[in-house]
Write an enzyme that holds these catalytic residues in place. Structure first.
Site, short mmCIF file in Angstrom:
data_model
loop_
_atom_site.label_atom_id
_atom_site.label_comp_id
_atom_site.label_asym_id
_atom_site.label_seq_id
_atom_site.Cartn_x
_atom_site.Cartn_y
_atom_site.Cartn_z
N ASP A 44 -4.57 3.86 1.19
CA ASP A 44 -3.27 3.45 0.67
C ASP A 44 -3.50 2.29 -0.29
O ASP A 44 -3.69 1.14 0.12
CB ASP A 44 -2.35 3.05 1.83
CG ASP A 44 -0.95 2.68 1.35
OD1 ASP A 44 -0.79 2.41 0.14
OD2 ASP A 44 -0.04 2.65 2.19
N TYR A 61 0.80 -1.65 6.52
CA TYR A 61 2.13 -1.09 6.28
C TYR A 61 1.98 0.04 5.28
O TYR A 61 1.28 -0.10 4.27
CB TYR A 61 3.07 -2.16 5.70
CG TYR A 61 4.48 -1.66 5.43
CD1 TYR A 61 5.31 -1.28 6.47
CD2 TYR A 61 4.96 -1.57 4.13
CE1 TYR A 61 6.61 -0.84 6.22
CE2 TYR A 61 6.26 -1.12 3.88
CZ TYR A 61 7.07 -0.76 4.92
OH TYR A 61 8.36 -0.31 4.67
N LYS A 77 3.77 1.00 -6.82
CA LYS A 77 3.96 -0.34 -7.40
C LYS A 77 3.57 -0.42 -8.87
O LYS A 77 4.33 -0.01 -9.73
CB LYS A 77 3.24 -1.38 -6.53
CG LYS A 77 3.79 -1.36 -5.09
CD LYS A 77 3.78 -2.67 -4.40
CE LYS A 77 4.11 -2.56 -2.92
NZ LYS A 77 5.29 -3.25 -2.50
N1 PMP Z 1 2.01 1.21 1.30
C1 PMP Z 1 1.75 -0.09 1.08
C2 PMP Z 1 0.34 -0.58 1.21
C3 PMP Z 1 2.79 -0.96 0.74
O1 PMP Z 1 2.51 -2.26 0.56
C4 PMP Z 1 4.10 -0.46 0.62
C5 PMP Z 1 5.27 -1.35 0.23
N2 PMP Z 1 5.10 -2.69 0.26
C6 PMP Z 1 4.30 0.90 0.85
C7 PMP Z 1 3.25 1.70 1.17
C8 PMP Z 1 5.68 1.49 0.73
O2 PMP Z 1 6.08 1.50 -0.58
P1 PMP Z 1 7.66 1.59 -0.94
O3 PMP Z 1 8.25 0.28 -0.56
O4 PMP Z 1 7.65 1.86 -2.42
O5 PMP Z 1 8.22 2.72 -0.16
#
Ligand code: PMP
Length: 401
Positions: free
Chosen positions: A212, A117, A240
């Site tokens: 990511d 994700y 995060k």
């Molecule tokens: N990349 C990863 C690996 C994530 O786990 C998340 C959110 N859980 C995101 C991107 C997206 O981040 P946001 O919810 O702050 O848009």
């Protein structure tokens, strides 16, 4: 909570590793706001920093020193980060990294992995983990065929399918985009050599390796998964923990690539509240606590939790897999180790739902989805661990029925 057959709890407050709901019930919290709260809820130093920042003004639309200080912390910690662009969410950061990768390579296609994700970026929602996995949405409506066409989805940890996908694409994608420690289908670490294979595929094809690290960054080690697993990305997506519980994320990478972003370059990106003073204050206060001793402690907590859970499951005769790494953990109700999204979907969701209910009744709030990792924090101490493992002893019995 629908996926585990419950109504949501409504939160009144968080204190350290615990949540208090509006009815006054207390829970040991393993959601931790889905990852940012590595210090726990309402850490006094974070709260003080945010308060002080708020008193000076919440947003200016002009540079502040804290943005530079936070970027300098990223550069000091994250391998390969020479320049940093602050944004307000992981979604924005992933979107910006993909746009930049396309701009610098002059190519269109992105290779991503099933069950990963990267936020709700249109073109990246195919076969995505997290909420889409939980709700059984294979790919969101509202995405045009053209957007979907530029995303190539490969099973995680599958060397042959990766090579086949590259061959099909004429070997020329703009980027391979990966969570180096995927944690949105449950935690499914890379098998030996897989990250090296991604690096080698990028070196061979001229694609950028975009890592990511929104979850793994600043969590699994000071320098994230790159440091912990010895892989090097070309562009890093961060979020995060970096924002300490306020909206903040970042793209980072070498100067030559990052200078292609506007205004230095022509690849456009902007954001009204990007790098805002509250978020940078929370991020700086959080990172200030994250020294090597903190990671050793978080690692020990995670290992003890994983070992304790595995032992309680075994005692109850329930087959589980408990993959874990510093600050991240998953309990798969599965006989065999899980190595990809199909494996994660093959785990026993009904047993997980019974386990979740049993834990909630005993005051432990787990991510309400078998596809979301648990986030133990530095606020989880021996008392929280004891409470968790005592609850797990009975909840595993109930899960096995
Ligand atoms: N990349 C990863 C690996 C994530 O786990 C998340 C959110 N859980 C995101 C991107 C997206 O981040 P946001 O919810 O702050 O848009």
């Amino acid at each position: 909570m629908r996926s585990v057959g419950r109504e949501p709890i409504f939160v009144a407050a968080g204190e350290g590793a615990q949540l208090v709901d509006v009815d006054g019930n207390r829970y040991v919290d393993y959601v931790s706001s889905w990852g940012p709260l590595i210090l726990g809820h309402a850490h006094p130093e974070v709260v003080a920093a945010v308060k002080a920042a708020a008193e000076r003004g919440t947003s200016f639309g002009a540079p502040t020193e804290a943005e530079i200080d936070l970027a300098a912390e990223v550069v000091a910690r994250v391998p390969g980060a020479e320049m940093v662009r602050l944004v307000s969410s992981g979604t924005e950061a992933a979107m910006t990294a993909v746009r930049l990768a396309r701009a610098v390579t002059g190519r269109d296609r992105i290779v991503k992995f099933a069950g990963a994700y990267h936020g709700h970026v249109d073109g990246l929602l195919a076969d995505a983990g997290s909420g889409l996995a939980t709700q059984g949405i294979p790919s969101s409506p509202g995405i045009t065929p053209a957007q979907a066409r530029d995303t190539i989805v490969v099973p995680w940890n599958d060397f042959d399918r990766l090579e086949a996908a590259l061959a099909r694409d004429g070997g020329k994608p703009a980027a391979i985009l990966a969570e180096p420690l995927p944690a949105n289908m449950g935690l499914v670490p890379p098998v030996e050599g897989f990250l090296d294979a991604l690096r080698a595929a990028c070196d061979r094809t001229g694609a950028l390796l975009v890592l990511d690290e929104v979850i793994s960054g600043f969590r699994v080690a000071r320098g994230g998964a790159q440091e912990r697993l010895g892989v090097r990305g070309d562009l890093l997506v961060l979020g995060k923990v970096l924002g300490g519980g306020l909206p903040l994320a970042a793209v980072a990478g070498p100067r030559a690539l990052m200078e292609q972003l506007a205004p230095a370059g022509e690849t456009y990106q902007a954001g009204t509240l990007s790098g805002n003073p509250l978020a940078t204050a929370a991020g700086l206060a959080t990172l200030a606590r994250l020294d090597p001793a903190a990671y050793e402690r978080l690692d020990r907590t995670t290992t003890a939790l994983a070992a304790g859970l595995a032992a309680r499951a075994e005692g109850a005769g329930v087959p589980v897999q408990v993959p874990h790494v510093c600050g991240l953990l998953t309990v798969f109700f599965s006989n065999a180790p899980v190595r990809d999204y199909d494996g994660a979907r093959g785990a026993d969701g009904a047993a997980f739902a019974r386990f979740h209910a049993g834990m909630l009744e005993r005051g432990v709030y787990l991510p309400p989805s078998p596809y979301e990792a648990w986030f133990p924090s530095l606020a989880h101490g021996p008392d929280e661990l004891d409470r968790t493992l005592q609850a797990a002893e009975e909840a595993f019995e109930e899960a096995g029925r």
